[in-house]
Scaffold this motif. Structure first.
Motif, PDB file in Angstrom:
ATOM      1  N   SER A  11      -9.441   1.121   8.444  1.00  0.00           N
ATOM      2  CA  SER A  11     -10.749   0.457   8.410  1.00  0.00           C
ATOM      3  C   SER A  11     -11.087  -0.178   7.065  1.00  0.00           C
ATOM      4  O   SER A  11     -11.736  -1.218   7.022  1.00  0.00           O
ATOM      5  CB  SER A  11     -11.848   1.436   8.814  1.00  0.00           C
ATOM      6  OG  SER A  11     -11.958   2.476   7.872  1.00  0.00           O
ATOM      7  N   GLU A  12     -10.631   0.425   5.963  1.00  0.00           N
ATOM      8  CA  GLU A  12     -11.020  -0.078   4.646  1.00  0.00           C
ATOM      9  C   GLU A  12      -9.988  -0.992   3.988  1.00  0.00           C
ATOM     10  O   GLU A  12     -10.348  -1.826   3.158  1.00  0.00           O
ATOM     11  CB  GLU A  12     -11.315   1.097   3.704  1.00  0.00           C
ATOM     12  CG  GLU A  12     -12.497   1.929   4.153  1.00  0.00           C
ATOM     13  CD  GLU A  12     -12.678   3.207   3.339  1.00  0.00           C
ATOM     14  OE1 GLU A  12     -11.966   3.376   2.315  1.00  0.00           O
ATOM     15  OE2 GLU A  12     -13.523   4.032   3.739  1.00  0.00           O
ATOM     16  N   LYS A  13      -8.723  -0.849   4.353  1.00  0.00           N
ATOM     17  CA  LYS A  13      -7.689  -1.653   3.700  1.00  0.00           C
ATOM     18  C   LYS A  13      -7.025  -2.638   4.670  1.00  0.00           C
ATOM     19  O   LYS A  13      -7.055  -3.838   4.453  1.00  0.00           O
ATOM     20  CB  LYS A  13      -6.632  -0.746   3.070  1.00  0.00           C
ATOM     21  CG  LYS A  13      -7.178   0.103   1.930  1.00  0.00           C
ATOM     22  CD  LYS A  13      -6.120   1.017   1.365  1.00  0.00           C
ATOM     23  CE  LYS A  13      -6.682   1.880   0.239  1.00  0.00           C
ATOM     24  NZ  LYS A  13      -5.682   2.833  -0.270  1.00  0.00           N
ATOM     25  N   TYR A  63       0.848  -1.204   0.000  1.00  0.00           N
ATOM     26  CA  TYR A  63       0.000   0.000   0.000  1.00  0.00           C
ATOM     27  C   TYR A  63       0.875   1.243   0.000  1.00  0.00           C
ATOM     28  O   TYR A  63       1.860   1.327   0.731  1.00  0.00           O
ATOM     29  CB  TYR A  63      -0.920   0.020   1.220  1.00  0.00           C
ATOM     30  CG  TYR A  63      -2.036  -0.995   1.160  1.00  0.00           C
ATOM     31  CD1 TYR A  63      -3.077  -0.860   0.243  1.00  0.00           C
ATOM     32  CD2 TYR A  63      -2.045  -2.075   2.028  1.00  0.00           C
ATOM     33  CE1 TYR A  63      -4.105  -1.789   0.198  1.00  0.00           C
ATOM     34  CE2 TYR A  63      -3.073  -3.013   1.981  1.00  0.00           C
ATOM     35  CZ  TYR A  63      -4.094  -2.863   1.066  1.00  0.00           C
ATOM     36  OH  TYR A  63      -5.112  -3.772   1.012  1.00  0.00           O
ATOM     37  N   SER A 105      -6.533  -7.951  14.684  1.00  0.00           N
ATOM     38  CA  SER A 105      -6.837  -6.679  15.342  1.00  0.00           C
ATOM     39  C   SER A 105      -5.738  -5.668  15.054  1.00  0.00           C
ATOM     40  O   SER A 105      -4.631  -6.026  14.667  1.00  0.00           O
ATOM     41  CB  SER A 105      -6.981  -6.871  16.854  1.00  0.00           C
ATOM     42  OG  SER A 105      -5.732  -7.232  17.422  1.00  0.00           O
ATOM     43  N   THR A 106      -6.090  -4.385  15.258  1.00  0.00           N
ATOM     44  CA  THR A 106      -5.123  -3.300  15.094  1.00  0.00           C
ATOM     45  C   THR A 106      -5.257  -2.312  16.243  1.00  0.00           C
ATOM     46  O   THR A 106      -6.331  -2.167  16.819  1.00  0.00           O
ATOM     47  CB  THR A 106      -5.351  -2.521  13.767  1.00  0.00           C
ATOM     48  OG1 THR A 106      -6.630  -1.892  13.819  1.00  0.00           O
ATOM     49  CG2 THR A 106      -5.254  -3.427  12.562  1.00  0.00           C
ATOM     50  N   ARG A 110      -9.311   5.807   7.497  1.00  0.00           N
ATOM     51  CA  ARG A 110      -9.899   5.094   6.352  1.00  0.00           C
ATOM     52  C   ARG A 110      -8.985   3.968   5.880  1.00  0.00           C
ATOM     53  O   ARG A 110      -9.444   2.879   5.542  1.00  0.00           O
ATOM     54  CB  ARG A 110     -10.179   6.056   5.194  1.00  0.00           C
ATOM     55  CG  ARG A 110     -11.508   6.762   5.316  1.00  0.00           C
ATOM     56  CD  ARG A 110     -11.935   7.449   4.010  1.00  0.00           C
ATOM     57  NE  ARG A 110     -10.911   8.309   3.411  1.00  0.00           N
ATOM     58  CZ  ARG A 110     -10.661   9.559   3.794  1.00  0.00           C
ATOM     59  NH1 ARG A 110     -11.354  10.108   4.770  1.00  0.00           N
ATOM     60  NH2 ARG A 110      -9.718  10.273   3.206  1.00  0.00           N
ATOM     61  N   SER A 164      -7.557  -3.549   8.018  1.00  0.00           N
ATOM     62  CA  SER A 164      -8.337  -4.492   8.837  1.00  0.00           C
ATOM     63  C   SER A 164      -9.194  -5.450   8.008  1.00  0.00           C
ATOM     64  O   SER A 164      -9.735  -6.406   8.546  1.00  0.00           O
ATOM     65  CB  SER A 164      -9.193  -3.743   9.851  1.00  0.00           C
ATOM     66  OG  SER A 164     -10.025  -2.831   9.213  1.00  0.00           O
ATOM     67  N   THR A 165      -9.289  -5.221   6.694  1.00  0.00           N
ATOM     68  CA  THR A 165     -10.057  -6.138   5.852  1.00  0.00           C
ATOM     69  C   THR A 165      -9.215  -7.294   5.317  1.00  0.00           C
ATOM     70  O   THR A 165      -9.749  -8.205   4.685  1.00  0.00           O
ATOM     71  CB  THR A 165     -10.703  -5.387   4.664  1.00  0.00           C
ATOM     72  OG1 THR A 165      -9.675  -4.824   3.868  1.00  0.00           O
ATOM     73  CG2 THR A 165     -11.650  -4.310   5.155  1.00  0.00           C
ATOM     74  N   ILE A 166      -7.923  -7.281   5.552  1.00  0.00           N
ATOM     75  CA  ILE A 166      -7.053  -8.383   5.138  1.00  0.00           C
ATOM     76  C   ILE A 166      -7.395  -9.606   5.986  1.00  0.00           C
ATOM     77  O   ILE A 166      -7.488  -9.517   7.212  1.00  0.00           O
ATOM     78  CB  ILE A 166      -5.561  -8.001   5.285  1.00  0.00           C
ATOM     79  CG1 ILE A 166      -5.225  -6.836   4.358  1.00  0.00           C
ATOM     80  CG2 ILE A 166      -4.660  -9.200   5.004  1.00  0.00           C
ATOM     81  CD1 ILE A 166      -3.830  -6.257   4.548  1.00  0.00           C
ATOM     82  N   ASP A 167      -7.571 -10.744   5.331  1.00  0.00           N
ATOM     83  CA  ASP A 167      -8.031 -11.966   6.006  1.00  0.00           C
ATOM     84  C   ASP A 167      -7.245 -12.328   7.263  1.00  0.00           C
ATOM     85  O   ASP A 167      -7.828 -12.692   8.267  1.00  0.00           O
ATOM     86  CB  ASP A 167      -7.984 -13.160   5.041  1.00  0.00           C
ATOM     87  CG  ASP A 167      -9.032 -13.063   3.951  1.00  0.00           C
ATOM     88  OD1 ASP A 167     -10.037 -12.348   4.162  1.00  0.00           O
ATOM     89  OD2 ASP A 167      -8.840 -13.684   2.889  1.00  0.00           O
TER      90      ASP A 167
END
Length: 166
Positions: free
Chosen positions: A125-127, A93, A136-137, A122, A129-132
């Motif tokens: 939340s959008e990139k 990223y 947690s972060t 963003r 934490s959506t990784i399988d």
């Protein structure tokens, strides 16, 4: 890879000042400019000397301050590849400046830079934490930079502490 003393000296000099000239390095370690040049080329070819960088205090440039966040990431490692696969997905990223495998409560430490807190939020939340594999972060926003890569920021300010002596 085992390096000789002169190669190590070159690395230390360049680590302190990436703009040090071949001539300056040659004088500092007392070898010819040609030897310095060939050693640097060898270190670059072996990817020991990876990149030359500058440190910029963006807080002094109006309109370019930005926001830096350190994000602790807990992940589930994948069989056969461990943490490498998820780390590679993260470091691709454009917002990501660095990714480190860590010991302790979290597995990865990710440094992210954005124009605003919302932009970083963003990203998380959008990139991220959506990784399988991401469980947690925890996001920590950098408020002020005192020292970075050995460089002290705002060291010209007078120390206003009261001297206390017995």
């Amino acid at each position: 890879m085992q390096l000789n003393e002169k190669e190590l000296n070159i690395l230390h000099i360049l680590e302190q000042d990436a703009r040090a000239s071949i001539e300056t390095i040659s004088k500092m370690i007392e070898i010819s400019e040609g030897e310095v040049q060939s050693m640097i080329e060898k270190l670059e070819a072996q990817q020991i000397l990876v990149r030359y960088t500058s440190i910029i205090d963006w807080s002094k440039v109006a309109g370019h301050e930005g926001v830096t966040a350190m994000i602790d990431v807990k992940v589930t490692p994948k069989r056969g590849v461990g943490f490498n696969e998820v780390a590679q997905r993260i470091y691709r990223y454009k917002e990501v400046q660095s990714v480190y495998l860590m010991s302790g409560a979290y597995d990865l430490s990710v440094t992210v830079v954005g124009h605003s807190m919302n932009e970083v939020a963003r990203f998380v939340s959008e990139k991220l934490s959506t990784i399988d594999s991401v469980i947690s972060t925890t996001t920590h926003f950098q408020l002020k930079k005192y020292k970075h890569d050995g460089t002290i920021f705002n060291h010209d300010q007078e120390d206003k502490r009261i001297v206390v002596s017995p």
